[in-house]
Design a protein around this motif. Structure first.
Motif, PDB file in Angstrom:
ATOM      1  N   GLY A 180      -2.472   9.781   8.984  1.00 18.73           N
ATOM      2  CA  GLY A 180      -1.356  10.242   8.599  1.00 18.73           C
ATOM      3  C   GLY A 180      -1.625  11.894   8.299  1.00 18.73           C
ATOM      4  O   GLY A 180      -2.569  12.060   7.325  1.00 18.73           O
ATOM      5  N   ASP A 181      -0.636  12.440   8.423  1.00 10.61           N
ATOM      6  CA  ASP A 181      -0.648  14.032   8.273  1.00 10.61           C
ATOM      7  C   ASP A 181      -0.654  14.262   6.724  1.00 10.61           C
ATOM      8  O   ASP A 181      -1.299  15.104   6.267  1.00 10.61           O
ATOM      9  CB  ASP A 181       0.090  14.754   9.018  1.00 10.61           C
ATOM     10  N   HIS A 182       0.354  13.683   6.297  1.00  3.20           N
ATOM     11  CA  HIS A 182       0.744  13.894   4.734  1.00  3.20           C
ATOM     12  C   HIS A 182       1.783  13.094   4.293  1.00  3.20           C
ATOM     13  O   HIS A 182       2.356  12.260   5.006  1.00  3.20           O
ATOM     14  CB  HIS A 182       1.390  15.445   4.631  1.00  3.20           C
ATOM     15  N   TYR A 183       2.211  12.913   2.820  1.00  7.63           N
ATOM     16  CA  TYR A 183       3.308  12.355   2.472  1.00  7.63           C
ATOM     17  C   TYR A 183       4.587  12.408   3.235  1.00  7.63           C
ATOM     18  O   TYR A 183       4.780  13.455   3.754  1.00  7.63           O
ATOM     19  CB  TYR A 183       3.592  12.290   1.068  1.00  7.63           C
ATOM     20  N   ASN A 232       9.004  10.396  12.928  1.00  7.32           N
ATOM     21  CA  ASN A 232       8.929   9.868  11.578  1.00  7.32           C
ATOM     22  C   ASN A 232       8.736  11.313  10.673  1.00  7.32           C
ATOM     23  O   ASN A 232       8.021  11.362   9.829  1.00  7.32           O
ATOM     24  CB  ASN A 232       7.568   8.884  11.259  1.00  7.32           C
ATOM     25  N   HIS A 233       9.838  11.939  10.598  1.00  2.19           N
ATOM     26  CA  HIS A 233       9.887  13.221  10.113  1.00  2.19           C
ATOM     27  C   HIS A 233      11.038  13.093   9.273  1.00  2.19           C
ATOM     28  O   HIS A 233      12.221  12.854   9.718  1.00  2.19           O
ATOM     29  CB  HIS A 233       9.881  14.456  10.827  1.00  2.19           C
ATOM     30  N   PHE A 234      11.115  13.831   7.870  1.00  4.57           N
ATOM     31  CA  PHE A 234      12.492  14.111   7.150  1.00  4.57           C
ATOM     32  C   PHE A 234      13.360  14.436   8.037  1.00  4.57           C
ATOM     33  O   PHE A 234      12.944  15.526   8.792  1.00  4.57           O
ATOM     34  CB  PHE A 234      11.899  14.829   5.939  1.00  4.57           C
ATOM     35  N   MET A 249      -0.181  11.254  12.977  1.00  2.12           N
ATOM     36  CA  MET A 249       0.973  10.405  12.617  1.00  2.12           C
ATOM     37  C   MET A 249       1.875  10.977  11.402  1.00  2.12           C
ATOM     38  O   MET A 249       1.490  11.005  10.508  1.00  2.12           O
ATOM     39  CB  MET A 249       0.470   9.100  12.248  1.00  2.12           C
ATOM     40  N   GLU A 250       3.017  11.549  12.116  1.00  2.00           N
ATOM     41  CA  GLU A 250       3.844  12.083  11.067  1.00  2.00           C
ATOM     42  C   GLU A 250       4.451  11.462   9.815  1.00  2.00           C
ATOM     43  O   GLU A 250       4.639  10.191   9.693  1.00  2.00           O
ATOM     44  CB  GLU A 250       5.055  12.630  11.829  1.00  2.00           C
ATOM     45  N   SER A 251       3.941  12.015   8.631  1.00  2.00           N
ATOM     46  CA  SER A 251       4.606  11.383   7.427  1.00  2.00           C
ATOM     47  C   SER A 251       4.010   9.965   7.039  1.00  2.00           C
ATOM     48  O   SER A 251       4.816   9.399   6.226  1.00  2.00           O
ATOM     49  CB  SER A 251       5.950  11.626   7.299  1.00  2.00           C
ATOM     50  N   LYS A 259       1.779  21.542   5.360  1.00  3.21           N
ATOM     51  CA  LYS A 259       2.164  20.250   5.780  1.00  3.21           C
ATOM     52  C   LYS A 259       1.377  19.858   7.179  1.00  3.21           C
ATOM     53  O   LYS A 259       0.347  19.874   7.008  1.00  3.21           O
ATOM     54  CB  LYS A 259       3.727  20.272   6.420  1.00  3.21           C
ATOM     55  N   THR A 260       2.117  19.374   8.209  1.00  2.00           N
ATOM     56  CA  THR A 260       1.194  19.010   9.300  1.00  2.00           C
ATOM     57  C   THR A 260       0.118  20.297   9.736  1.00  2.00           C
ATOM     58  O   THR A 260      -0.788  19.813  10.081  1.00  2.00           O
ATOM     59  CB  THR A 260       2.144  19.161  10.817  1.00  2.00           C
ATOM     60  N   SER A 261       0.483  21.487   9.815  1.00  3.79           N
ATOM     61  CA  SER A 261      -0.382  22.524   9.971  1.00  3.79           C
ATOM     62  C   SER A 261      -1.710  22.388   8.918  1.00  3.79           C
ATOM     63  O   SER A 261      -2.843  22.748   9.511  1.00  3.79           O
ATOM     64  CB  SER A 261       0.067  23.855  10.117  1.00  3.79           C
TER      65      SER A 261
HETATM   66 MN    MN Z   1       3.976  16.582   9.356  1.00  2.00          MN
END
Ligand code: MN
Ligand code: GP9
Length: 420
Positions: free
Chosen positions: A254-257, A195-197, A37-39, A79-81
């Motif tokens: 969640g993958d990261h902040y 949900n990505h910047f 789940m992105e961010s 990040k995601t990776s």
């Molecule tokens: Mn990400």
């Protein structure tokens, strides 16, 4: 060389935590949905913006899942990776750059590779270019059979938004036929994107109001989180309608902040605090983890844990022991689980303390403590990172078969051993 792997293996073997017999194999032969789940950060769970619930679906899913409220992301610049690397390998990423780029051709023993050897079909679904983060290369090294990338989705102007392309709802919808086409059981990772910047959203997808602060980023974040929650809810409905729910388990994290420290003032306003302290910053690195097993009752778990723990946790739920594997996390359901989570920068969190920026805090109160209270764990944190780096930088898993073969020889020729 191959003697290094023996040294590392002695270290990780000593930290191995045996599974809970009541949980081991509880999801044997089930499909596994891993949903990145992105961010997504934990502070939005059970929270609201001006009285409007941000994650109504996830809040309800909590009650029928193991929900880990003190679970942390451990990513850095990758990040995601990074999160993907940590989750599948139970190894740490790099302190700078992205291991997906620098060590994409290494030999690994990632979850998909091992499951593939036991009859699983393994895949990733993500509506972005296959070469982003060097995924097309790394996924082969991790043992994935299939990568459904942007070319496997019908992406149109209508079903896209902002700079990231396909919206989560349509991404999930179009993933259903891919899922149905796969051999069973499958292990499939689905990676969300909306949900990505910079958290752009079409008006029709805004279900709650933006927050009102000096940070446009934080203001919009709540609306895209709310949208992702909606897309997930629809996906669960579709998965049920497709008959894929009952025989599956769902690992969602969640993958990261999503909100960096640049937005601390706005964050303090939202959280109704005077300021965001370094201790608060660490607590903001918590990301939700749901382990949803249809038919099982939920449980709120407050254990301190991190992404590195998912490989052994998933493998043990599926009934594959990980004893002897090179991994730096441990099974979250193990009765011997040691509540402990280390960041790539050497900071860490235990039941008792939070260590960040060379400062030790009481985890319960956030009060500063004398450094000595953090020292014992500090050296373990350094060792974990150093041994994991040794594995990645030396591509040591190449030597794993040799190391195991030698070990088997020793065991079978050891006259003092009367077990096998
Ligand atoms: Mn990400
Ligand atoms: C891109 C997606 C987002 O494919 O994984 O990347 P991020 O910036 O979050 O690493």
């Amino acid at each position: 060389d191959s003697s290094d792997i023996v040294e590392v293996k002695n270290y990780t073997d000593a930290n191995y935590k045996a599974p809970d017999p009541d949980m081991f194999g509880i999801a044997k032969d089930k499909n596994v949905f891993v949903i990145s789940m992105e961010s997504l950060q934990s502070f939005v769970i059970d929270n609201d913006v001006y009285g409007q619930e941000i994650t109504p679906f996830l809040n309800s899913l909590k009650d029928e899942s193991y929900y880990f409220e003190n679970f942390y992301h451990q990513t850095e610049q990758g990040k995601t990776s990074d999160s993907e690397f940590i989750v599948d390998n139970s190894l740490f990423g790099r302190d700078s750059g992205a291991v997906f780029f620098t060590h994409g051709d290494n030999k690994y023993r990632a979850t998909p590779e091992v499951l593939g050897e036991h009859g699983y079909t393994t895949s990733v679904m993500h509506a972005n270019n296959g070469s982003f983060w060097n995924r097309d290369v790394m996924y082969k090294s991790l043992g994935y059979d299939e990568f459904y990338d942007v070319a496997d989705y019908n992406v149109t102007e209508e079903n896209s938004v902002g700079e990231w392309g396909m919206k989560d709802k349509e991404f999930f919808e179009q993933s259903i036929p891919h899922l149905q086409a796969q051999g069973k059981p499958f292990y499939t990772k689905l990676i969300t994107l909306t949900n990505h910047f910079p958290f752009d959203l079409d008006d029709e997808d805004k279900f709650i109001d933006e927050f009102d602060s000096t940070s446009n980023t934080l203001n919009k974040y709540f609306t895209t989180v709310r949208y992702m929650d909606y897309a997930l809810e629809k996906f669960f409905e579709d998965v049920k309608a497709a008959g894929l729910y009952e025989d599956s388990i769902f690992i969602m994290y969640g993958d990261h902040y999503g909100i960096s420290a640049n937005h601390n003032r706005a964050m303090a306003q939202y959280l109704e605090k005077d300021e965001i302290t370094p201790y608060d910053s660490v607590q903001l690195q918590r990301v939700p983890l749901f382990i949803h097993i249809p038919g099982q009752e939920g449980k709120l778990v407050d254990t301190v844990s991190g992404q590195i723990d998912l490989r052994p946790t998933i493998m043990h739920l599926l009934g594959f022991d990980t004893k002897g594997d090179i991994q730096f996390g441990s099974d979250l359901f193990s009765p011997d689980y040691d509540p402990y989570m280390i960041f790539r920068n050497g900071g860490f969190v235990t039941d008792e303390v939070v260590f960040t920026n060379e400062t030790c805090y009481d985890r319960a109160t956030g009060e500063e403590k004398e450094l000595a209270s953090c020292e014992a764990v500090s050296s373990k944190a350094t060792d974990d990172l150093a041994y994991s780096d040794k594995v990645v930088y030396g591509d040591l898993l190449r030597f794993l078969d040799d190391a195991n073969a030698n070990k088997d020889d020793e065991e079978s020729t050891d006259p003092s051993s009367n077990e096998n």
